[in-house]
Design a protein around this motif. Structure first.
Motif, mmCIF file in Angstrom:
data_model
loop_
_atom_site.group_PDB
_atom_site.id
_atom_site.type_symbol
_atom_site.label_atom_id
_atom_site.label_comp_id
_atom_site.label_asym_id
_atom_site.label_seq_id
_atom_site.Cartn_x
_atom_site.Cartn_y
_atom_site.Cartn_z
ATOM 1 N N GLU A 114 8.975 -4.232 6.866
ATOM 2 C CA GLU A 114 8.872 -5.395 5.988
ATOM 3 C C GLU A 114 9.383 -5.055 4.592
ATOM 4 O OE1 GLU A 114 6.511 -4.211 7.832
ATOM 5 O OE2 GLU A 114 5.836 -5.780 9.222
ATOM 6 N N ALA A 115 8.953 -3.891 4.069
ATOM 7 C CA ALA A 115 9.367 -3.489 2.718
ATOM 8 C C ALA A 115 10.875 -3.266 2.653
ATOM 9 C CB ALA A 115 8.616 -2.229 2.293
ATOM 10 N N LYS A 116 11.450 -2.621 3.673
ATOM 11 C CA LYS A 116 12.899 -2.392 3.694
ATOM 12 C C LYS A 116 13.662 -3.718 3.741
ATOM 13 C CE LYS A 116 12.742 2.139 5.961
ATOM 14 N NZ LYS A 116 13.119 2.876 7.189
ATOM 15 N N THR A 117 13.156 -4.657 4.506
ATOM 16 C CA THR A 117 13.821 -5.974 4.602
ATOM 17 C C THR A 117 13.788 -6.694 3.263
ATOM 18 O OG1 THR A 117 13.211 -6.156 6.941
ATOM 19 C CG2 THR A 117 13.788 -8.197 5.814
ATOM 20 N N THR A 163 0.860 -1.193 0.000
ATOM 21 C CA THR A 163 0.000 0.000 0.000
ATOM 22 C C THR A 163 0.893 1.238 0.000
ATOM 23 O OG1 THR A 163 -0.097 0.111 2.401
ATOM 24 C CG2 THR A 163 -1.789 -1.221 1.315
ATOM 25 N N PRO A 164 0.393 2.400 -0.525
ATOM 26 C CA PRO A 164 1.241 3.605 -0.564
ATOM 27 C C PRO A 164 1.786 3.998 0.794
ATOM 28 C CG PRO A 164 -0.712 3.912 -1.903
ATOM 29 C CD PRO A 164 -0.918 2.630 -1.150
ATOM 30 N N LYS A 165 1.055 3.675 1.871
ATOM 31 C CA LYS A 165 1.481 4.120 3.198
ATOM 32 C C LYS A 165 2.636 3.290 3.768
ATOM 33 C CE LYS A 165 -2.993 6.037 4.584
ATOM 34 N NZ LYS A 165 -4.076 6.001 5.582
ATOM 35 N N ASN A 166 2.817 2.060 3.293
ATOM 36 C CA ASN A 166 3.828 1.208 3.941
ATOM 37 C C ASN A 166 4.995 0.853 3.020
ATOM 38 O OD1 ASN A 166 2.708 -0.658 2.226
ATOM 39 N ND2 ASN A 166 2.052 -2.097 3.823
#
Length: 253
Positions: A239-242, A231-234
């Motif tokens: 999690e996304a960085k990992t 989603t745009p907010k996350n």
């Protein structure tokens, strides 16, 4: 004159008879106290009698009565044979009796119990070779900013350590895997993952790691390290960085 001759002959006969009573046919030794007959007997007969009495005193008449009585009968028979003037036969019989008396009650053989042989100790088996655990070489992942394939300062620091490990272990090869987060189209992310893997490969090559030790592959968003909802907010969530990473698969040749 004839009367004197007859008288002398009578005296001679009496003397010979008296001597025969004293010494028998061939006297040699005084008779034992318990023997009758002549006053003297051959030494062999007297010795047989003496040996018989010694055997009796030693208790052999009770220890082996059968053999003792057989020897005694032979001694008695020797005396009877001598009384019949068969001197040689009597002496031979006495000598045989002496041998039997000496052989009375032979000592029983002593059974020597040999100890059971101790079994020879089995040789100790050679020690097992030490278990050598395979060396597990792990290279640390590096991470990227959103939608970028540029190496960050933090990534360069990590790669510096990874390069040191690769230099110390010349026998290993690596597969450089490019990954993305779940944001964006799948095809785009597959290409982004490839750019990230190539960026790392080129950097390592510039730092002296041989090109033939490295391969690249892109998994895009197909192998997320952590579950992620795009989603745009996350897009900058943990999690996304990992998930935005390059992973090293170490291959030992």
């Amino acid at each position: 004159m004839q009367a004197i001759t007859a008288k002398r002959l009578l005296i001679l006969v009496i003397a010979i008879f008296s001597m025969s009573l004293m010494i028998g046919c061939s006297g040699m030794e005084k008779r034992p106290a318990d023997r009758g007959g002549y006053a003297y007997y051959p030494a062999e007969l007297v010795k047989a009698d003496r040996d018989l009495n010694e055997a009796r005193a030693a208790g052999k008449d009770k220890e082996c009565p059968g053999e003792f009585n057989a020897a005694k009968d032979m001694v008695d028979k020797a005396y009877e044979t001598y009384m019949s003037c068969r001197t040689k036969d009597a002496i031979a019989m006495a000598n045989e009796a002496i041998a039997k008396i000496k052989a009375l009650c032979p000592p029983k053989p002593v059974v020597v119990m040999k100890p059971e042989p101790k079994p020879e100790p089995k040789p100790e088996p050679p020690p097992l070779p030490p278990v050598v655990e395979p060396v597990r070489i792990i290279l640390e992942d590096i991470h990227f900013d959103f939608d970028e394939a540029i190496l960050t300062r933090a990534a360069l620091d990590i790669l510096s350590n990874d390069i040191k490990v690769l230099g110390e272990n010349q026998g290993i090869h690596i597969q450089i895997e490019g990954h993305t987060c779940a944001h964006g189209e799948e095809d785009y992310n597959m290409a982004l993952g490839e750019r990230r893997a190539i960026a790392v490969q080129e950097y390592l090559a510039n730092q002296g790691i041989a090109a033939d030790r490295m391969t690249t592959i892109s998994y895009g968003e197909t192998r997320l390290a952590m579950p992620e909802t795009p989603t745009p907010k996350n897009k900058n969530s943990e999690e996304a960085k990992t998930n935005r990473r390059v992973h090293f698969e170490v291959i030992v040749k």
